[in-house]
Scaffold this active site. Structure first.
Site, PDB file in Angstrom:
ATOM      1  N   LYS A  38       0.857  -1.761  -0.014  1.00  0.00           N
ATOM      2  CA  LYS A  38      -0.188  -0.329  -0.068  1.00  0.00           C
ATOM      3  C   LYS A  38       0.853   0.863   0.035  1.00  0.00           C
ATOM      4  O   LYS A  38       1.999   1.230   0.327  1.00  0.00           O
ATOM      5  CB  LYS A  38      -1.019  -0.275   1.182  1.00  0.00           C
ATOM      6  CG  LYS A  38      -2.027   0.973   0.987  1.00  0.00           C
ATOM      7  CD  LYS A  38      -2.812   0.831   2.034  1.00  0.00           C
ATOM      8  CE  LYS A  38      -4.257   2.316   2.377  1.00  0.00           C
ATOM      9  NZ  LYS A  38      -4.900   1.866   3.912  1.00  0.00           N
TER      10      LYS A  38
ATOM     11  N   HIS B 169      -0.154   5.226  -0.217  1.00  0.00           N
ATOM     12  CA  HIS B 169      -0.436   5.742   0.713  1.00  0.00           C
ATOM     13  C   HIS B 169      -1.176   5.600   1.924  1.00  0.00           C
ATOM     14  O   HIS B 169      -1.663   4.349   2.615  1.00  0.00           O
ATOM     15  CB  HIS B 169      -1.936   6.176  -0.237  1.00  0.00           C
ATOM     16  CG  HIS B 169      -3.327   5.574  -0.807  1.00  0.00           C
ATOM     17  ND1 HIS B 169      -2.951   4.239  -1.136  1.00  0.00           N
ATOM     18  CD2 HIS B 169      -4.633   5.635   0.427  1.00  0.00           C
ATOM     19  CE1 HIS B 169      -4.137   3.786  -1.270  1.00  0.00           C
ATOM     20  NE2 HIS B 169      -4.934   4.079  -1.238  1.00  0.00           N
TER      21      HIS B 169
END
Length: 224
Positions: free
Chosen positions: A104, A106
């Site tokens: 991921k 963000h």
């Protein structure tokens, strides 16, 4: 056999997680039994599952660990349910950690879900069942890349007691040999047969003479 192990076998049958018949495994083997942890779907099932894992982990590793790591995807609910049970049963707060299949970039960035890992953490890994050890092969380098941790061992629910990828040792024995940490199960298929063979459970015989013969033939070819 400890009482909780027999209860766990009956629980797998009740939950339709452990089934008997004829099944084609991912490996191509024709097996007379099949286990699918994805069939644990209710709150009460997950609560009890976490308790059985917690008892087995406590029997094997005591309180001598900090993090329970469940490889994505099935290991995520297993690790969450088990740390909740561990806190309730033994009064120790164990952190849960899992990996993401995709990093991921963000918000909560990175490859880990749940707790981060830090140098010195003692980690127990948790899975449903290990047939080939492939998921460990994928997640072991991820764990070791995050921090200088000590992996205490692996706990799975069922030891199928059959040859792993190498063709000589069981999958759990291959993990011990390759990675140098312990690998155990709540119950083995030997325990399952001992518990259910020609013994009625809720009015039904799950392993009769015919199925027992099929299991014996399977282990003549694939057993260790």
């Amino acid at each position: 056999m400890e009482a909780y192990k027999q209860e766990f076998i009956e629980f797998m049958v009740d939950s339709q997680v452990l089934k008997f018949g004829e099944f084609t495994l991912k490996s191509g083997r024709k097996s007379p039994f099949f286990m699918n942890a994805g069939a644990y779907v209710t709150g009460s099932q997950l609560r009890r599952l976490g308790e059985y894992y917690a008892k087995a982990i406590h029997d094997s590793y005591g309180d001598d660990f900090d993090v329970l790591f469940g490889p994505a995807y099935k290991g995520i609910p297993l690790s969450v349910a088990t740390v909740i049970a561990y806190s309730s049963l033994y009064g120790k707060e164990i952190r849960y950690c899992s990996n993401r299949k995709e990093i991921k970039d963000h918000g909560d960035v990175g490859i880990l879900l749940g707790s981060s890992l830090k140098d010195g953490d003692r980690v127990v890994m948790i899975e449903d069942v290990t047939t080939s050890g492939k998921s460990i092969e994928e997640t072991f380098p991820i764990i070791k890349a995050q921090a200088d941790v000590q992996i205490k061992g692996l706990m799975v629910s069922l030891n199928r007691m059959e040859k792993g990828l190498g063709g000589k040792l069981s999958a759990l024995e291959e993990i011990r040999e390759k990675y140098g940490f312990d690998a155990k199960a709540i119950v083995t298929m030997q325990d399952v047969v001992e518990c259910l063979y020609n013994k009625p459970y809720k009015g039904k015989i799950y392993i009769d003479d015919v199925l027992k013969a099929s299991i014996d033939r399977y282990y003549e070819e694939y057993g260790v």
